[in-house]
Design a protein around this motif. Sequence first.
Motif, mmCIF file in Angstrom:
data_model
loop_
_atom_site.group_PDB
_atom_site.id
_atom_site.type_symbol
_atom_site.label_atom_id
_atom_site.label_comp_id
_atom_site.label_asym_id
_atom_site.label_seq_id
_atom_site.Cartn_x
_atom_site.Cartn_y
_atom_site.Cartn_z
ATOM 1 N N UNK A 106 0.828 -1.204 0.000
ATOM 2 C CA UNK A 106 0.000 0.000 0.000
ATOM 3 C C UNK A 106 0.864 1.256 0.000
ATOM 4 N N UNK A 107 1.860 1.307 0.891
ATOM 5 C CA UNK A 107 2.749 2.477 0.947
ATOM 6 C C UNK A 107 3.449 2.689 -0.391
ATOM 7 N N UNK A 108 3.929 1.615 -0.977
ATOM 8 C CA UNK A 108 4.616 1.724 -2.257
ATOM 9 C C UNK A 108 3.674 2.229 -3.346
ATOM 10 N N UNK A 109 2.449 1.738 -3.356
ATOM 11 C CA UNK A 109 1.483 2.140 -4.376
ATOM 12 C C UNK A 109 1.005 3.574 -4.205
ATOM 13 N N UNK A 110 0.967 4.059 -2.996
ATOM 14 C CA UNK A 110 0.489 5.421 -2.743
ATOM 15 C C UNK A 110 1.598 6.470 -2.827
ATOM 16 N N UNK A 111 2.832 6.052 -2.956
ATOM 17 C CA UNK A 111 3.956 6.979 -2.834
ATOM 18 C C UNK A 111 4.311 7.713 -4.119
ATOM 19 N N UNK A 112 3.787 7.298 -5.255
ATOM 20 C CA UNK A 112 4.103 7.930 -6.539
ATOM 21 C C UNK A 112 5.607 7.863 -6.827
ATOM 22 N N UNK A 113 6.244 6.790 -6.374
ATOM 23 C CA UNK A 113 7.691 6.647 -6.549
ATOM 24 C C UNK A 113 8.008 5.842 -7.798
#
Length: 141
Positions: A106-113
């Motif tokens: 989730x963090x990775x998907x929401x981070x726009x990285x």
Amino acid sequence: MRTHHLGYHYTQFTFGQILADRAQKDGDKIYLQNLPDGRTFTYREIDALSNRIANGLLARGIGKGTHIAMLMENSPEQVLTYFALGKIGAVVVPINIAARGDFLAYYMNQSDCSAVIVDAALLEHFLAVRDRASIGTRFVL
């Protein structure tokens, strides 16, 4: 316009500029000490090492405005990486190292990285969610 009493114009008030100034003025003074492994780092060493990391990141296509997830434990390498990313104008997105599985994805998907920098000790946690993370395949150890 000066940035208050610090002596910097607001366009010069960056990690890279301040660290370079301190390395020039106080190069042999200790910046990091009392580390668990006994290492110490001077301002000059921090500046030089973070420049090397910044150049390596630039060579990998990471530059100004690039969002970079950081999955790193507290360490001198984390400090150096923060400085390096600041020097090239990248956007640092710190990720909670306790996150696992769905939370980490989730963090990775929401981070726009577009890339992630991962400590070797945390690599297996990232690899477990890489296929579900929109970060793609670019990552740096």
